[in-house]
Structure formats: C-alpha cells, structure tokens
Design a protein around this motif. Structure first.
Motif, PDB file in Angstrom:
ATOM      1  N   LYS A 240      18.352-122.785 -35.166  1.00  0.00           N
ATOM      2  CA  LYS A 240      17.900-121.258 -35.134  1.00  0.00           C
ATOM      3  C   LYS A 240      18.785-120.048 -35.757  1.00  0.00           C
ATOM      4  O   LYS A 240      17.926-119.344 -36.472  1.00  0.00           O
ATOM      5  CB  LYS A 240      17.641-120.807 -33.507  1.00  0.00           C
ATOM      6  N   GLU A 243      18.102-120.267 -39.083  1.00  0.00           N
ATOM      7  CA  GLU A 243      16.694-119.629 -39.784  1.00  0.00           C
ATOM      8  C   GLU A 243      16.717-118.700 -39.909  1.00  0.00           C
ATOM      9  O   GLU A 243      16.301-117.889 -40.531  1.00  0.00           O
ATOM     10  CB  GLU A 243      15.895-120.109 -38.720  1.00  0.00           C
ATOM     11  N   ARG A 293       4.164-115.383 -33.852  1.00  0.00           N
ATOM     12  CA  ARG A 293       5.044-116.329 -32.853  1.00  0.00           C
ATOM     13  C   ARG A 293       6.192-114.780 -34.197  1.00  0.00           C
ATOM     14  O   ARG A 293       6.557-114.988 -34.772  1.00  0.00           O
ATOM     15  CB  ARG A 293       5.469-117.000 -33.542  1.00  0.00           C
ATOM     16  N   ASN A 295       9.956-114.232 -34.120  1.00  0.00           N
ATOM     17  CA  ASN A 295      10.886-114.893 -33.964  1.00  0.00           C
ATOM     18  C   ASN A 295      12.423-113.767 -34.288  1.00  0.00           C
ATOM     19  O   ASN A 295      12.053-112.213 -34.906  1.00  0.00           O
ATOM     20  CB  ASN A 295      11.473-116.204 -35.451  1.00  0.00           C
ATOM     21  N   TYR A 480      17.415-118.657 -28.643  1.00  0.00           N
ATOM     22  CA  TYR A 480      16.631-119.739 -28.432  1.00  0.00           C
ATOM     23  C   TYR A 480      16.417-120.101 -27.078  1.00  0.00           C
ATOM     24  O   TYR A 480      17.052-119.996 -26.012  1.00  0.00           O
ATOM     25  CB  TYR A 480      17.745-120.533 -29.233  1.00  0.00           C
TER      26      TYR A 480
END
Length: 480
Positions: A240, A243, A293, A295, A480
């Motif tokens: 995560k 990312e 989604r 994030n 996360y």
C-alpha cells in the motif's frame, strides 16, 4: 487506573509527543534562514524568470511533497523488512528496532534527496527539478511493480522458518517419547504386578506431562498463526505504501509540468495560466474522488494538488504585495526603479515559495507519520510514543553533529525525516487519546500535545491546531 491517573498519564504522553515535534521547529527555521539569507536564494529567484512565479510555486510545492512522501515510504519499507527478518527469528518485540531503523533510513534518505535537490538547483537551475520529477515518477512506477512481484505473500507467509521446524520436531519427539514411556510403564506394571497406588501416581505424572505438552503445542500453533498474520499485514502495508509513493505524486507532477510549461514558453505572467491551473486541479481531483474504489493514494494526490495550488497562489500573492507597496511608495513621492521593484518582487515570491514548501512538507510528514504511529499505538500503547520520540531525538542529535558534512540541502532533508519520526509519536499519542477509557484521558492527552507544541513556539495557535488536527485525522485513517 483512576480517571485522574489516566489523565495525568495521557498529559505526559501528549507533552512528550508535542514537545518532540516542537523541537524540530528551531532547526528547521534555522535552515530556512540559511537558505533565504544566503546565495542559495539566487537559483530560486532566477527560476521565476524562466518559469514564472506560479510555475515556481507549483514546482517547489510538488518537490517538497514528493520528497516527504518518499521519506515516509522508505522508512516504512525498511521497518517492514526489519520486522520480517526478526519474525523469522521469532522476535516478538522487534517493532522497536524496526522503528529505529525506519527513522535512521528516512533521515539518511532525506539528507541524500536534499543534497541532490540542492546540487541540481544550483548547478542547472530550477528547470532541472522539473525533469528530475519526471524521471523520478517513472522510477517510482518501476519500483512499485518490482516490489509488487518480489515481496509476495507466498514467499514470506508460506515458508516455515527454521525455528518453527525445530520447535515442531521437539514437540513431536516429546510426544513420541511420552507414548513410549507410557507403554513401557504399562508393560512393567503388568509384569511386576505393582501396587495400585504406584500405578496411579505414575499415571498422574504422565497426565500432567501430557497437559504441559499439549499446552506448548497450542502455544506453538498460536505463535505460528500470529507470525503468519503479522507477515501478511507487513507485506500488505509495504504494497500500500509503495502504491502511495508510485501514484500519489503523479497528479502533483502533472500540475507542475503544466504550470511550468506555460512559464517556459513565456506565458508565466498571464492570468489565464492561473485559470488553466485551477481547471487542471479541479478536473483531476474530481476524476480521482469519483473513482469507484477510493484509495488512500488518491486522497493524498488530491490533497497534494491543492497544497501545490496553495503554494503557487501564495508565491504569486507575495510578489503582488511588493508591487502594491511599490506603487504606493511611488505615489508618495519616492522614486523606485522598475528593476528594483522586479528584484524585490522576485525575492518576496522566492521566499514565500520556499517557506510554504517547507511548511506543507512538514505537515505532510506529520500526517503520514501519524498514519504509521496510530495503528501501531492502538496495539502497543504508549510505548510507541516514547520510542518514536527517542528516535526523533537521536535523529536531531545526529543531524546537529554532522551539519557541516551534510550541507544546507542535506540538513533540510534530514530534518524532514526527524519531523516524520515526530509525526509517528504525535499520531501514537492521538491514537492513545481516542482509545482512552474516559474523557479525562482524551482531554489530558490532547492538552499535553498542545502544551508540548507551544513550549517550542511563540504561541502559534494556528499551526499548532492544524498539526494536531492532521495528527488525529491521519492516526484514525485505516491505510490497509
């Protein structure tokens, strides 16, 4: 624990966390003065001529935020790697060593990045930072895919460590030995026709031994399950955060390229560039936030774009203020040349861009550090606050000792790493405050955080309140 004791304990933890973050203010302000008052401001002032004030603000804001995110992700990745290594040796309290390694890594990375930024800006001008951002964006994407396919769950969670194998072998050998002794005891009792009392005492001893063996077996299974869960969570955290590093900087980099591009082609002083920048920021934010989604990196990308936009506006506003003052001075009869006005405008805009860039990078470090310290403190408690404060103090001492060797750019980057460690402490204190059983503990911890921050500041209520709000917000964020 009584409410009074809980409030007192919370106040102490909050004061330690707030004081740690406040202690980073003095060296950061000192570095800022070195940059503003010295010859290092000249490349920034010349950057206004090449890409315009709006482009300079966007470029410096993006550089500061991308650097801050890189430091945090580097520290988290190293901490997770150390924790995975210690889990292989069945070290359940390895988080303290992992946290110290993360603080030192973030500091050294900050020093390296700060030195590189200083060398690029002084040797090749501010435009070189723009191309460096583009190259770094590509490298981050490649790094993300490399980590994604290298740090696999199957490799780290599916493997059985040597310690686990030896523990299983020991328990199996114990079980086999216990069965053999029970069988031999039964045969001996039948052959020798021992009294019933001797047989009962032997069976009682064997029963206790069997219970102890089963207890250790359950403990070994629970420990192995806990280790697998910890490895899975650590790998998920690394994925995560990578990312976040790879994608959150793209919106800011695009914004900097668009704004600086107009400045490079001679349109930096036109008002329509401001309109284009606003449209780009709002369009990309709407596209990211409307994703099915949502994030964490999308949220950080949007926040980074608006922070970059704010830095750009403040940069332009600083130059316009100087222009307004110069017009009033002319009307009052004082003769000021256009060249002198231009130099003053460029200097004011450069100082404002650097100051705003430092501020947003520090707030970013505090927020991302709190996002790390909050979840850890919910499990480990106040120990996280103390150890993070110790790590930040160690980093500050190291930077102070090696300040001559690091240079101004390296020292500025290293201090950002210290601010990240202080953010971990502040986020841990915020998590402890929310987790408290009574309102007294929550209020006491918050009051301690405010007290610790104000101890090192001259009653800067606005910045203090902003950083505490950021710490609470990110400490409660589930990454996360």
């Amino acid at each position: 624990m009584s409410p009074v004791m809980e409030s007192a304990k919370g106040f102490v933890l909050g004061a330690v966390a707030g004081g740690t973050l406040g202690a980073t203010e003095v060296p950061v302000n000192r570095v800022m003065q070195e940059i503003i008052s010295g010859a290092r401001l000249k490349p920034v002032m010349s950057g206004i001529k090449s890409i315009g004030a709006l482009g300079l603000g966007a470029l410096l804001g993006t550089t500061a935020l991308v650097t801050s995110m890189t430091l945090v992700v580097t520290g988290v990745t190293v901490a997770a790697s150390v924790a995975l290594f210690l889990l292989r040796w069945r070290k359940s309290e390895g988080w303290a060593a992992a946290g110290l390694a993360a603080a030192l890594t973030a500091t050294s990375s900050g020093a390296a990045l700060g030195t590189v930024i200083e060398k690029l800006s002084t040797s090749y001008g501010m435009v070189s930072l723009l191309w460096a951002l583009g190259v770094f964006t590509v490298l981050k994407l490649l790094m993300h895919f490399f980590v994604k396919y290298t740090f696999t769950e199957r490799e780290f969670c599916g493997s059985i460590t040597d310690a686990t194998k030896s523990e299983r072998a020991r328990l199996l050998a114990w079980e086999v030995d216990l069965r053999q002794r029970a069988a031999l005891e039964l045969e001996k009792r039948i052959e020798m026709k021992q009294p019933e009392e001797d047989g009962l005492s032997a069976w009682e001893a064997q029963r206790r031994e069997r219970e102890e063996m089963k207890r250790q077996q359950r403990k070994a299974v629970e420990l192995e399950t806990q280790q697998r869960t910890s490895r899975r969570q650590l790998l998920k955290a690394v994925a995560k955060y990578m990312e976040l590093l790879a994608f959150s900087g793209i919106p800011m980099t695009v914004t900097a390229f668009v704004t600086a591009g107009f400045g490079m082609f001679g349109f930096g002083d036109y008002r329509f560039v401001f309109v284009v920048l606003l449209v780009v920021v709002l369009g990309m934010s709407f596209w990211l936030m409307s994703s099915r989604r949502l994030n964490f990196w999308m949220l950080m990308g949007c926040m980074g774009m608006f922070a970059t936009f704010a830095v750009s506006v403040l940069t332009v506003h600083a130059g316009q203020e100087v222009a307004g003052v110069s017009v009033r001075m002319r009307l009052a009869g004082r003769n000021i040349s256009k060249e002198n006005i231009s130099i003053r405008m460029n200097r004011a805009a450069s100082v404002q861009a650097l100051s705003a860039g430092f501020f947003v990078s520090e707030v970013c470090q505090v927020g991302l550090g709190a996002a790390v310290g909050g979840p850890v403190a919910r499990e480990a408690g106040g120990k996280v606050v103390l150890w993070a404060s110790v790590s930040a103090a160690a980093v500050l001492s190291t930077v102070e000792v090696s300040s001559q060797m690091l240079g101004v750019g390296g020292k500025a980057g290293a201090l950002l790493g210290a601010a990240g460690a202080a953010g971990v402490s502040l986020g841990g204190a915020a998590a402890v405050a929310v987790k408290s059983d009574s309102w007294g503990g929550t209020i006491g911890t918050t009051a301690g955080m405010i007290f610790g921050l104000l101890m090192f500041r001259k009653c800067d209520i606005v910045n203090t309140g902003l950083q505490i709000c950021v710490a609470y917000l990110f400490a409660m964020t589930k990454l996360y």
